[in-house]
Design a protein around this motif. Structure first.
Motif, PDB file in Angstrom:
ATOM      1  N   THR A  76       3.375  -2.988  56.066  1.00 10.99           N
ATOM      2  CA  THR A  76       4.342  -1.890  56.010  1.00 10.99           C
ATOM      3  C   THR A  76       5.369  -2.186  54.923  1.00 10.99           C
ATOM      4  OG1 THR A  76       5.615  -2.926  57.764  1.00 10.99           O
ATOM      5  CG2 THR A  76       4.091  -1.187  58.418  1.00 10.99           C
ATOM      6  N   ASN A  77       5.866  -1.138  54.312  1.00  9.97           N
ATOM      7  CA  ASN A  77       6.836  -1.161  53.210  1.00  9.97           C
ATOM      8  C   ASN A  77       6.238  -1.598  51.874  1.00  9.97           C
ATOM      9  OD1 ASN A  77       9.003  -0.192  54.764  1.00  9.97           O
ATOM     10  ND2 ASN A  77       9.351  -2.238  55.568  1.00  9.97           N
ATOM     11  N   ASP A  78       4.950  -1.854  51.798  1.00  7.39           N
ATOM     12  CA  ASP A  78       4.306  -2.133  50.511  1.00  7.39           C
ATOM     13  C   ASP A  78       4.226  -0.839  49.701  1.00  7.39           C
ATOM     14  OD1 ASP A  78       3.868  -4.799  51.006  1.00  7.39           O
ATOM     15  OD2 ASP A  78       1.729  -4.587  51.441  1.00  7.39           O
ATOM     16  N   GLU A  79       4.289  -0.988  48.374  1.00  5.59           N
ATOM     17  CA  GLU A  79       4.080   0.154  47.483  1.00  5.59           C
ATOM     18  C   GLU A  79       2.697   0.029  46.870  1.00  5.59           C
ATOM     19  OE1 GLU A  79       6.864   1.242  44.457  1.00  5.59           O
ATOM     20  OE2 GLU A  79       8.551   1.147  45.849  1.00  5.59           O
ATOM     21  N   LEU A  80       1.887   1.064  47.051  1.00  4.49           N
ATOM     22  CA  LEU A  80       0.549   1.095  46.488  1.00  4.49           C
ATOM     23  C   LEU A  80       0.518   2.065  45.323  1.00  4.49           C
ATOM     24  CD1 LEU A  80      -1.618   1.453  49.729  1.00  4.49           C
ATOM     25  CD2 LEU A  80      -0.865  -0.642  48.623  1.00  4.49           C
ATOM     26  N   GLU A  81      -0.068   1.648  44.224  1.00  2.22           N
ATOM     27  CA  GLU A  81      -0.271   2.541  43.086  1.00  2.22           C
ATOM     28  C   GLU A  81      -1.775   2.656  42.872  1.00  2.22           C
ATOM     29  OE1 GLU A  81       2.091   2.751  39.172  1.00  2.22           O
ATOM     30  OE2 GLU A  81       0.271   1.598  38.697  1.00  2.22           O
ATOM     31  N   VAL A  82      -2.283   3.875  42.995  1.00  5.19           N
ATOM     32  CA  VAL A  82      -3.716   4.134  42.873  1.00  5.19           C
ATOM     33  C   VAL A  82      -3.935   5.013  41.654  1.00  5.19           C
ATOM     34  CG1 VAL A  82      -5.766   5.008  44.043  1.00  5.19           C
ATOM     35  CG2 VAL A  82      -3.883   4.065  45.393  1.00  5.19           C
ATOM     36  N   ARG A  83      -4.798   4.553  40.737  1.00  2.00           N
ATOM     37  CA  ARG A  83      -5.109   5.316  39.529  1.00  2.00           C
ATOM     38  C   ARG A  83      -6.498   5.936  39.657  1.00  2.00           C
ATOM     39  NH1 ARG A  83      -2.425   0.997  38.477  1.00  2.00           N
ATOM     40  NH2 ARG A  83      -4.127  -0.396  37.972  1.00  2.00           N
ATOM     41  N   PHE A  84      -6.514   7.266  39.833  1.00  2.00           N
ATOM     42  CA  PHE A  84      -7.758   8.033  39.859  1.00  2.00           C
ATOM     43  C   PHE A  84      -7.863   8.667  38.474  1.00  2.00           C
ATOM     44  CE2 PHE A  84      -5.544   8.668  43.904  1.00  2.00           C
ATOM     45  CZ  PHE A  84      -6.487   8.308  44.841  1.00  2.00           C
TER      46      PHE A  84
ATOM     47  N   ILE B 133      -5.962  -0.359  41.409  1.00  2.00           N
ATOM     48  CA  ILE B 133      -5.004  -0.276  42.509  1.00  2.00           C
ATOM     49  C   ILE B 133      -4.093  -1.496  42.452  1.00  2.00           C
ATOM     50  CG2 ILE B 133      -4.711  -0.192  45.014  1.00  2.00           C
ATOM     51  CD1 ILE B 133      -7.472   1.060  45.209  1.00  2.00           C
ATOM     52  N   SER B 134      -2.798  -1.252  42.633  1.00  2.00           N
ATOM     53  CA  SER B 134      -1.871  -2.377  42.677  1.00  2.00           C
ATOM     54  C   SER B 134      -1.003  -2.269  43.925  1.00  2.00           C
ATOM     55  CB  SER B 134      -1.008  -2.432  41.415  1.00  2.00           C
ATOM     56  OG  SER B 134      -0.265  -1.250  41.263  1.00  2.00           O
ATOM     57  N   ILE B 135      -0.636  -3.437  44.439  1.00  2.00           N
ATOM     58  CA  ILE B 135       0.266  -3.531  45.587  1.00  2.00           C
ATOM     59  C   ILE B 135       1.529  -4.220  45.099  1.00  2.00           C
ATOM     60  CG2 ILE B 135       0.625  -4.498  47.897  1.00  2.00           C
ATOM     61  CD1 ILE B 135      -2.395  -4.499  48.282  1.00  2.00           C
ATOM     62  N   ASN B 136       2.660  -3.531  45.209  1.00  2.00           N
ATOM     63  CA  ASN B 136       3.954  -4.052  44.763  1.00  2.00           C
ATOM     64  C   ASN B 136       3.890  -4.559  43.320  1.00  2.00           C
ATOM     65  OD1 ASN B 136       5.066  -3.503  47.313  1.00  2.00           O
ATOM     66  ND2 ASN B 136       4.336  -5.453  48.092  1.00  2.00           N
ATOM     67  N   GLY B 137       3.196  -3.815  42.467  1.00  2.00           N
ATOM     68  CA  GLY B 137       3.149  -4.132  41.042  1.00  2.00           C
ATOM     69  C   GLY B 137       2.108  -5.155  40.639  1.00  2.00           C
TER      70      GLY B 137
ATOM     71  N   ASN C 258      -7.337  10.712  35.728  1.00  2.00           N
ATOM     72  CA  ASN C 258      -6.109  11.052  35.001  1.00  2.00           C
ATOM     73  C   ASN C 258      -4.898  11.207  35.924  1.00  2.00           C
ATOM     74  OD1 ASN C 258      -6.831  13.423  36.265  1.00  2.00           O
ATOM     75  ND2 ASN C 258      -6.407  14.727  34.520  1.00  2.00           N
ATOM     76  N   LYS C 259      -5.038  10.844  37.191  1.00  2.00           N
ATOM     77  CA  LYS C 259      -3.948  10.980  38.163  1.00  2.00           C
ATOM     78  C   LYS C 259      -3.534   9.602  38.657  1.00  2.00           C
ATOM     79  CE  LYS C 259      -3.208  12.786  42.813  1.00  2.00           C
ATOM     80  NZ  LYS C 259      -3.825  13.499  43.929  1.00  2.00           N
ATOM     81  N   THR C 260      -2.227   9.389  38.760  1.00  2.00           N
ATOM     82  CA  THR C 260      -1.700   8.151  39.336  1.00  2.00           C
ATOM     83  C   THR C 260      -0.836   8.526  40.529  1.00  2.00           C
ATOM     84  OG1 THR C 260      -1.706   7.069  37.188  1.00  2.00           O
ATOM     85  CG2 THR C 260      -0.348   6.072  38.892  1.00  2.00           C
ATOM     86  N   LEU C 261      -1.123   7.901  41.665  1.00  2.00           N
ATOM     87  CA  LEU C 261      -0.409   8.185  42.902  1.00  2.00           C
ATOM     88  C   LEU C 261       0.263   6.916  43.395  1.00  2.00           C
ATOM     89  CD1 LEU C 261       0.080  10.309  45.178  1.00  2.00           C
ATOM     90  CD2 LEU C 261      -1.965   9.401  46.273  1.00  2.00           C
ATOM     91  N   THR C 262       1.579   6.993  43.643  1.00  2.00           N
ATOM     92  CA  THR C 262       2.325   5.859  44.177  1.00  2.00           C
ATOM     93  C   THR C 262       2.806   6.229  45.568  1.00  2.00           C
ATOM     94  OG1 THR C 262       3.066   5.306  41.950  1.00  2.00           O
ATOM     95  CG2 THR C 262       4.237   4.264  43.771  1.00  2.00           C
ATOM     96  N   VAL C 263       2.457   5.398  46.553  1.00  2.00           N
ATOM     97  CA  VAL C 263       2.839   5.665  47.942  1.00  2.00           C
ATOM     98  C   VAL C 263       3.480   4.427  48.554  1.00  2.00           C
ATOM     99  CG1 VAL C 263       1.019   7.370  48.293  1.00  2.00           C
ATOM    100  CG2 VAL C 263       0.601   5.000  48.908  1.00  2.00           C
ATOM    101  N   LYS C 264       4.292   4.662  49.566  1.00  2.00           N
ATOM    102  CA  LYS C 264       4.897   3.577  50.342  1.00  2.00           C
ATOM    103  C   LYS C 264       4.227   3.561  51.707  1.00  2.00           C
ATOM    104  CE  LYS C 264       9.297   1.860  52.103  1.00  2.00           C
ATOM    105  NZ  LYS C 264      10.736   2.101  52.169  1.00  2.00           N
ATOM    106  N   VAL C 265       3.776   2.401  52.145  1.00  2.00           N
ATOM    107  CA  VAL C 265       3.102   2.255  53.433  1.00  2.00           C
ATOM    108  C   VAL C 265       4.160   2.312  54.534  1.00  2.00           C
ATOM    109  CG1 VAL C 265       1.694   0.753  54.880  1.00  2.00           C
ATOM    110  CG2 VAL C 265       1.276   0.845  52.409  1.00  2.00           C
ATOM    111  N   LEU C 266       4.041   3.299  55.427  1.00  2.00           N
ATOM    112  CA  LEU C 266       5.000   3.452  56.515  1.00  2.00           C
ATOM    113  C   LEU C 266       4.526   2.794  57.802  1.00  2.00           C
ATOM    114  CD1 LEU C 266       6.099   7.164  56.010  1.00  2.00           C
ATOM    115  CD2 LEU C 266       7.229   5.080  55.197  1.00  2.00           C
ATOM    116  N   LYS C 267       3.228   2.915  58.079  1.00  2.00           N
ATOM    117  CA  LYS C 267       2.698   2.271  59.280  1.00  2.00           C
ATOM    118  C   LYS C 267       1.224   1.983  59.100  1.00  2.00           C
ATOM    119  CE  LYS C 267       1.866   6.516  61.928  1.00  2.00           C
ATOM    120  NZ  LYS C 267       2.137   7.215  63.176  1.00  2.00           N
ATOM    121  N   ILE C 268       0.747   1.046  59.893  1.00  2.00           N
ATOM    122  CA  ILE C 268      -0.651   0.641  59.850  1.00  2.00           C
ATOM    123  C   ILE C 268      -1.223   0.797  61.254  1.00  2.00           C
ATOM    124  CG2 ILE C 268      -2.214  -1.304  59.508  1.00  2.00           C
ATOM    125  CD1 ILE C 268      -0.279  -2.294  57.369  1.00  2.00           C
TER     126      ILE C 268
END
Length: 92
Positions: free
Chosen positions: A43-51, A28-32, A53-63
């Motif tokens: 908020t506004n962080d980009e998370l990249e999660v590698r499961f 998992i990476s936060i902002n690279g 064979n799948k990679t999911l990139t999301v933007k945090v909108l609220k906590i």
């Protein structure tokens, strides 16, 4: 908020212990930058999660501390979702 807690509350990962394991494996990476389970998510962080064979990139909108299942998807926006190639199929 801690990364592992955010992933569980947002339901990107079902269990906090699984989120902790994945983060501690460096998947998992936060902002690279590679993040640990105790890393702070804002908020506004980009998370990249590698499961697998799948990679999911999301933007945090609220906590939020707690949320209902139906509202959990409002915590993030999916920016990119990709799957690794299965090279065994190409050999045929």
């Amino acid at each position: 908020m801690r990364l592992d807690k955010y992933l569980k509350i947002s339901r990107l990962i079902k269990r906090r212990t699984v989120a902790k394991e994945i983060a501690d494996q460096g998947r998992i990476s936060i902002n690279g930058k590679v993040a640990k389970s105790s890393s702070d998510v804002s908020t506004n962080d980009e998370l990249e999660v590698r499961f697998g064979n799948k990679t999911l990139t999301v933007k945090v909108l609220k906590i939020v501390e707690t949320t209902k299942k139906e509202a959990s998807a409002d915590m993030y926006e999916v920016l990119h979702e990709s799957y690794a190639q299965d090279f065994r199929q190409q050999d045929n």
